[in-house]
Design a protein around this motif. Structure first.
Motif, PDB file in Angstrom:
ATOM      1  N   THR A  19      29.043  22.585  -7.400  1.00  0.00           N
ATOM      2  CA  THR A  19      29.579  21.479  -6.613  1.00  0.00           C
ATOM      3  C   THR A  19      30.753  20.893  -7.368  1.00  0.00           C
ATOM      4  OG1 THR A  19      27.408  20.992  -5.686  1.00  0.00           O
ATOM      5  CG2 THR A  19      29.036  19.227  -5.596  1.00  0.00           C
ATOM      6  N   ILE A  20      31.854  20.698  -6.656  1.00  0.00           N
ATOM      7  CA  ILE A  20      33.061  20.165  -7.271  1.00  0.00           C
ATOM      8  C   ILE A  20      33.469  18.890  -6.552  1.00  0.00           C
ATOM      9  CG2 ILE A  20      33.821  22.396  -8.125  1.00  0.00           C
ATOM     10  CD1 ILE A  20      35.668  22.687  -5.770  1.00  0.00           C
ATOM     11  N   GLN A  21      34.200  18.050  -7.249  1.00  0.00           N
ATOM     12  CA  GLN A  21      34.597  16.745  -6.728  1.00  0.00           C
ATOM     13  C   GLN A  21      35.876  16.864  -5.897  1.00  0.00           C
ATOM     14  OE1 GLN A  21      33.015  13.677  -7.061  1.00  0.00           O
ATOM     15  NE2 GLN A  21      34.568  12.963  -5.643  1.00  0.00           N
ATOM     16  N   PHE A  25      41.290  18.431  -9.780  1.00  0.00           N
ATOM     17  CA  PHE A  25      41.661  19.822 -10.020  1.00  0.00           C
ATOM     18  C   PHE A  25      40.443  20.632 -10.452  1.00  0.00           C
ATOM     19  CE2 PHE A  25      43.124  23.302 -12.741  1.00  0.00           C
ATOM     20  CZ  PHE A  25      43.954  23.955 -11.848  1.00  0.00           C
ATOM     21  N   PHE A  26      40.320  21.827  -9.877  1.00  0.00           N
ATOM     22  CA  PHE A  26      39.209  22.728 -10.160  1.00  0.00           C
ATOM     23  C   PHE A  26      39.772  24.096 -10.497  1.00  0.00           C
ATOM     24  CE2 PHE A  26      36.583  26.156  -8.369  1.00  0.00           C
ATOM     25  CZ  PHE A  26      35.439  25.996  -9.128  1.00  0.00           C
ATOM     26  N   GLN A  27      39.166  24.751 -11.485  1.00  0.00           N
ATOM     27  CA  GLN A  27      39.557  26.129 -11.812  1.00  0.00           C
ATOM     28  C   GLN A  27      38.335  26.879 -12.318  1.00  0.00           C
ATOM     29  OE1 GLN A  27      42.135  27.107 -15.297  1.00  0.00           O
ATOM     30  NE2 GLN A  27      43.470  27.949 -13.711  1.00  0.00           N
ATOM     31  N   LEU A  28      38.157  28.093 -11.806  1.00  0.00           N
ATOM     32  CA  LEU A  28      37.063  28.963 -12.213  1.00  0.00           C
ATOM     33  C   LEU A  28      37.576  30.389 -12.178  1.00  0.00           C
ATOM     34  CD1 LEU A  28      33.557  28.995 -12.077  1.00  0.00           C
ATOM     35  CD2 LEU A  28      34.313  30.452 -10.238  1.00  0.00           C
ATOM     36  N   ILE A  63      41.327  34.114 -10.520  1.00  0.00           N
ATOM     37  CA  ILE A  63      41.212  32.673 -10.723  1.00  0.00           C
ATOM     38  C   ILE A  63      41.135  31.968  -9.369  1.00  0.00           C
ATOM     39  CG2 ILE A  63      42.376  30.599 -11.584  1.00  0.00           C
ATOM     40  CD1 ILE A  63      43.498  32.324 -13.852  1.00  0.00           C
ATOM     41  N   ILE A  64      40.105  31.155  -9.221  1.00  0.00           N
ATOM     42  CA  ILE A  64      39.965  30.294  -8.047  1.00  0.00           C
ATOM     43  C   ILE A  64      40.344  28.904  -8.514  1.00  0.00           C
ATOM     44  CG2 ILE A  64      38.334  29.279  -6.419  1.00  0.00           C
ATOM     45  CD1 ILE A  64      36.769  31.844  -6.508  1.00  0.00           C
ATOM     46  N   GLU A  65      41.364  28.305  -7.884  1.00  0.00           N
ATOM     47  CA  GLU A  65      41.832  27.019  -8.362  1.00  0.00           C
ATOM     48  C   GLU A  65      42.480  26.201  -7.269  1.00  0.00           C
ATOM     49  OE1 GLU A  65      44.775  27.576 -11.412  1.00  0.00           O
ATOM     50  OE2 GLU A  65      46.167  28.561 -10.062  1.00  0.00           O
ATOM     51  N   GLY A  66      42.618  24.916  -7.550  1.00  0.00           N
ATOM     52  CA  GLY A  66      43.292  24.004  -6.649  1.00  0.00           C
ATOM     53  C   GLY A  66      42.666  22.628  -6.701  1.00  0.00           C
ATOM     54  N   ILE A  67      43.129  21.784  -5.804  1.00  0.00           N
ATOM     55  CA  ILE A  67      42.590  20.434  -5.667  1.00  0.00           C
ATOM     56  C   ILE A  67      41.863  20.389  -4.337  1.00  0.00           C
ATOM     57  CG2 ILE A  67      43.136  17.978  -5.512  1.00  0.00           C
ATOM     58  CD1 ILE A  67      45.595  18.572  -7.272  1.00  0.00           C
ATOM     59  N   PRO A  68      40.522  20.395  -4.380  1.00  0.00           N
ATOM     60  CA  PRO A  68      39.748  20.498  -3.138  1.00  0.00           C
ATOM     61  C   PRO A  68      39.794  19.228  -2.306  1.00  0.00           C
ATOM     62  CG  PRO A  68      38.286  20.141  -4.991  1.00  0.00           C
ATOM     63  CD  PRO A  68      39.672  20.292  -5.562  1.00  0.00           C
ATOM     64  N   LYS A  69      39.688  19.445  -0.997  1.00  0.00           N
ATOM     65  CA  LYS A  69      39.581  18.352  -0.047  1.00  0.00           C
ATOM     66  C   LYS A  69      38.343  18.619   0.790  1.00  0.00           C
ATOM     67  CE  LYS A  69      44.560  18.262   0.367  1.00  0.00           C
ATOM     68  NZ  LYS A  69      45.659  18.646   1.206  1.00  0.00           N
ATOM     69  N   ALA A  70      37.501  17.620   0.941  1.00  0.00           N
ATOM     70  CA  ALA A  70      36.340  17.734   1.823  1.00  0.00           C
ATOM     71  C   ALA A  70      36.783  17.181   3.163  1.00  0.00           C
ATOM     72  CB  ALA A  70      35.155  16.956   1.272  1.00  0.00           C
TER      73      ALA A  70
END
Length: 141
Positions: A19-21, A25-28, A63-70
């Motif tokens: 779960t990401i916020q 910014f998220f990167q995996l 790489i999976i990355e970005g700034i998520p939006k719900a």
């Protein structure tokens, strides 16, 4: 490019990536290797099916990355939501032949949950609001 005789072997386990916020910014990095060379540098990744969370992308290097939006939508208008939004997607890892066409492939399905529950933001400045008598109506502008 030189064609590899091996096949891609996934190291990243299938299923839930966590779960990401929302808005952070998220990167995996998804990981796999070529079983004939034990090398990961000759592998490429592409999202094959499903949907990544809004604002997130899968790069060819895994790489999976970005700034998520719900977000959800009502008649095409995106809206922030106050709940978790889970996205399920399938990624293909592959080697290429000498014509840069996919040669050997391995697919895996993942999911990521974006938490859209925004923490409350206080608009009142820190500090004392004053001294008041119990039962007296107070209005603070």
């Amino acid at each position: 490019m030189t064609a590899s005789l091996g096949k891609p072997i996934w190291e990243t386990p299938a299923g839930d990536l966590g779960t990401i916020q929302e808005g952070k910014f998220f990167q995996l990095t998804l990981t796999a290797y070529d079983d004939s060379t034990n090398d990961a540098s000759t592998l490429y990744y592409i999202m094959l099916a499903g949907e990544l969370p809004e604002g997130i992308q899968c790069r060819a290097n895994g790489i999976i990355e970005g700034i998520p939006k719900a977000v959800s939508s009502l008649q095409g208008v995106p809206l922030e939501v106050g709940e978790n939004v889970t996205s399920k997607f399938t990624v293909r890892v592959y080697t290429e032949d000498e014509n840069e066409q996919p040669l050997r492939v391995a697919d895996r399905t993942f999911e990521i949950t974006v938490t859209g529950q925004d923490a409350p933001e206080c608009e009142t400045p820190a500090g004392s609001l004053g001294t008041f008598i119990d039962g007296q109506q107070v209005s603070i502008a």
